[in-house]
Design a protein around this motif. Structure first.
Motif, PDB file in Angstrom:
ATOM      1  N   SER A 174       0.822  -1.215   0.000  1.00 22.64           N
ATOM      2  CA  SER A 174       0.000   0.000   0.000  1.00 22.64           C
ATOM      3  C   SER A 174       0.854   1.262   0.000  1.00 22.64           C
ATOM      4  O   SER A 174       0.395   2.311  -0.456  1.00 22.64           O
ATOM      5  CB  SER A 174      -0.944  -0.002   1.206  1.00 22.64           C
ATOM      6  OG  SER A 174      -0.228   0.138   2.428  1.00 22.64           O
TER       7      SER A 174
ATOM      8  N   THR B  75      -5.709   3.025  -0.115  1.00 24.50           N
ATOM      9  CA  THR B  75      -6.091   1.659  -0.452  1.00 24.50           C
ATOM     10  C   THR B  75      -6.990   1.114   0.658  1.00 24.50           C
ATOM     11  O   THR B  75      -6.778   1.393   1.838  1.00 24.50           O
ATOM     12  CB  THR B  75      -4.867   0.736  -0.620  1.00 24.50           C
ATOM     13  OG1 THR B  75      -4.028   0.845   0.527  1.00 24.50           O
ATOM     14  CG2 THR B  75      -4.074   1.096  -1.836  1.00 24.50           C
TER      15      THR B  75
ATOM     16  N   ASP C  29      -6.009   4.540  -6.387  1.00 27.28           N
ATOM     17  CA  ASP C  29      -6.757   3.980  -5.263  1.00 27.28           C
ATOM     18  C   ASP C  29      -7.407   2.662  -5.680  1.00 27.28           C
ATOM     19  O   ASP C  29      -7.808   2.492  -6.832  1.00 27.28           O
ATOM     20  CB  ASP C  29      -7.860   4.938  -4.806  1.00 27.28           C
ATOM     21  CG  ASP C  29      -7.313   6.219  -4.175  1.00 27.28           C
ATOM     22  OD1 ASP C  29      -6.083   6.354  -4.084  1.00 27.28           O
ATOM     23  OD2 ASP C  29      -8.132   7.071  -3.773  1.00 27.28           O
ATOM     24  N   CYS C  30      -7.510   1.741  -4.722  1.00 20.29           N
ATOM     25  CA  CYS C  30      -8.191   0.487  -5.027  1.00 20.29           C
ATOM     26  C   CYS C  30      -8.768  -0.135  -3.762  1.00 20.29           C
ATOM     27  O   CYS C  30      -8.445   0.273  -2.636  1.00 20.29           O
ATOM     28  CB  CYS C  30      -7.264  -0.504  -5.733  1.00 20.29           C
ATOM     29  SG  CYS C  30      -6.228  -1.471  -4.641  1.00 20.29           S
ATOM     30  N   GLU C  31      -9.609  -1.136  -3.968  1.00 21.03           N
ATOM     31  CA  GLU C  31     -10.285  -1.853  -2.887  1.00 21.03           C
ATOM     32  C   GLU C  31     -10.100  -3.343  -3.159  1.00 21.03           C
ATOM     33  O   GLU C  31     -10.303  -3.802  -4.288  1.00 21.03           O
ATOM     34  CB  GLU C  31     -11.771  -1.482  -2.896  1.00 21.03           C
ATOM     35  CG  GLU C  31     -12.461  -1.657  -1.573  1.00 21.03           C
ATOM     36  CD  GLU C  31     -13.824  -0.953  -1.537  1.00 21.03           C
ATOM     37  OE1 GLU C  31     -14.714  -1.466  -0.848  1.00 21.03           O
ATOM     38  OE2 GLU C  31     -13.964   0.097  -2.204  1.00 21.03           O
TER      39      GLU C  31
ATOM     40  N   HIS D 186       1.636   3.435  -3.288  1.00 22.44           N
ATOM     41  CA  HIS D 186       0.658   4.359  -3.880  1.00 22.44           C
ATOM     42  C   HIS D 186       0.551   5.648  -3.072  1.00 22.44           C
ATOM     43  O   HIS D 186       0.333   5.615  -1.859  1.00 22.44           O
ATOM     44  CB  HIS D 186      -0.697   3.668  -3.945  1.00 22.44           C
ATOM     45  CG  HIS D 186      -1.817   4.562  -4.354  1.00 22.44           C
ATOM     46  ND1 HIS D 186      -1.721   5.457  -5.412  1.00 22.44           N
ATOM     47  CD2 HIS D 186      -3.076   4.716  -3.832  1.00 22.44           C
ATOM     48  CE1 HIS D 186      -2.859   6.102  -5.530  1.00 22.44           C
ATOM     49  NE2 HIS D 186      -3.692   5.691  -4.592  1.00 22.44           N
TER      50      HIS D 186
ATOM     51  N   MET E 161      -4.324  -1.970  -8.246  1.00 20.41           N
ATOM     52  CA  MET E 161      -3.804  -0.602  -8.055  1.00 20.41           C
ATOM     53  C   MET E 161      -3.269   0.013  -9.337  1.00 20.41           C
ATOM     54  O   MET E 161      -2.868   1.172  -9.335  1.00 20.41           O
ATOM     55  CB  MET E 161      -2.676  -0.599  -7.012  1.00 20.41           C
ATOM     56  CG  MET E 161      -3.143  -0.644  -5.585  1.00 20.41           C
ATOM     57  SD  MET E 161      -1.897   0.072  -4.456  1.00 20.41           S
ATOM     58  CE  MET E 161      -0.523  -1.026  -4.700  1.00 20.41           C
TER      59      MET E 161
END
Length: 420
Positions: A32, A39, A223-225, A35, A201
């Motif tokens: 994480s 996240t 950003d991501c999940e 980035h 990502m």
């Protein structure tokens, strides 16, 4: 001090949801920091190693928010290149921060890592790989200082398919210039999950799940999940437990594809396994069968992390079993504790010969590492009378709540406080 008390003799019945994977979430949390943004990671296990990683991320400037099993990492204010020694000494996997911090800020200092006492686990493959990406690494006064003006893609052929080295090189390669090819890469499911997270990502990763991984460097991520899959080692531990005690359990969320070798092993021990999209059901109707020869190997072979739990089950098998430990030279520390409980085990270098006995007896024992501690819990469940397991801080590193889980399956397993 807290210890675990086990009153044996009960078969396991019921179903539980398997926690998120420890060995997947730790490198994902480390990733994480690549980035410059946010996240969101779901299904994170509430274990001490994750808590330690959160403290590390906080110490280097990340803002962390925890909502149940979801962890949100905001790494926009990253402001420190030194990983605090107290956390590194506590958790060996802190070394996985070398790659992403080198990629993000081109400088990082870390002391040599600690963690479980199951062998030397040298980090030379990490160092060699990062040097191939144009990193300069200075080793002095028990510190590793890594720096670079620019990481450059390269071809790296690992001498051994090390999980940690594969992860560190992969993470460093994400923001490197050009293409990095990792040959003889580890193929564990946790590597595959890390690649999936990085792709989420915006990283460009090919060869996911194979022994050759290619990473095309990018200049930025987004950003991501992501949702972490079920922990295959926790799943395997509970499979070994029911193989030992008898009964019928369903492990919801367990991923069959991650456990093909383990399923084969417990089947040979006399279990019946049923798999579905919801998880894995394991049925054991009798005393376990012996296993003539079981060798630990890198994935997709039988995992070293499940050698100790399976050994505990084999102590009461019908006949003699042989285990060969090919990964970590100090994985047999649990043996002397099992012998205290009445097990008949002989060690000769990498080889363990287990002569099955009809039952074990409860006594006071001590865990020396994570999976050996879980093995002692299994031994306690098949023993007559009461077993007390001390130094459980190792167990808490990887099992969110082993007592809760086993209680839900009908075992008499409880945390207790020592009288001072």
């Amino acid at each position: 001090m807290t210890y675990i008390q086990v009153i044996g003799g009960k078969k396991l019945h019921g179903d539980i949801e398997v926690q998120g994977s420890k060995n997947a979430v730790l490198p994902i949390l480390a990733a994480s920091v690549l980035h410059n943004g946010v996240t969101t990671i779901h299904h994170c296990p509430d274990i001490s190693d994750v808590q330690c990683m959160i403290r590390i991320l906080d110490s280097i400037g990340c803002k962390i928010k925890k909502e149940g099993s979801t962890i949100i990492v905001d790494a926009t204010q990253l402001n420190n290149y030194r990983i605090p020694d107290e956390y590194v000494a506590r958790m060996r996997s802190s070394i996985i921060l070398l790659g992403p911090l080198l990629g993000r800020q081109h400088f990082v200092t870390i002391s040599y890592p600690g963690g479980c006492t199951i062998g030397a686990r040298p980090i030379d493959l990490h160092v060699k790989g990062l040097k191939r990406l144009s990193a300069e690494i200075i080793e002095a006064n028990d510190l590793l200082t890594c720096m670079t003006t620019k990481l450059m893609g390269s071809e790296i052929n690992l001498d051994f398919p090390s999980v940690g080295a594969t992860e560190n090189i992969l993470l460093a390669a994400v923001l490197a210039e050009g293409t990095t090819i990792i040959k003889n890469a580890a193929k564990e499911p946790e590597i595959e999950e890390l690649c999936e997270f990085l792709t989420c990502m915006g990283a460009k990763v090919d060869g996911i799940g194979t022994g050759t991984i290619a990473v095309q460097g990018v200049t930025a991520l987004h950003d991501c999940e992501y949702t972490v899959k079920a922990d295959r080692i926790v799943t395997g531990t509970y499979m070994a437990a029911v193989a030992a005690t008898g009964g019928k359990i369903t492990l919801r969320g367990a991923v069959k594809e991650h456990l093909e070798e383990v399923i084969g092993v417990v089947n040979r021990m006399g279990c019946i396994t049923q798999t579905s999209s919801d998880g894995i059901t394991v049925i054991q109707k009798s005393r376990p069968n012996a296993y003539d020869l079981l060798r630990t190997k890198p994935y997709p072979g039988f995992p070293t992390d499940l050698q100790s739990p399976v050994m505990a089950a084999l102590t009461v098998a019908k006949g003699n079993s042989i285990l060969i430990e090919n990964i970590f030279e100090a994985r047999y520390k649990v043996v002397r504790e099992l012998i205290k409980m009445g097990a008949n085990i002989e060690i000769d270098g990498k080889i363990a010969i287990i002569r099955g006995v009809k039952t074990l007896h409860g006594t006071s024992v001590k865990s020396y590492e994570l999976r050996g501690g879980a093995a002692l819990v299994i031994a306690g469940m098949i023993a007559k009378e009461t077993t007390e397991i001390h130094s459980i801080e190792y167990i808490l590193r990887g099992y969110e709540d082993i007592c809760r889980d086993l209680q839900m399956l009908g075992a008499n397993v409880n945390y207790m406080e020592e009288n001072m």
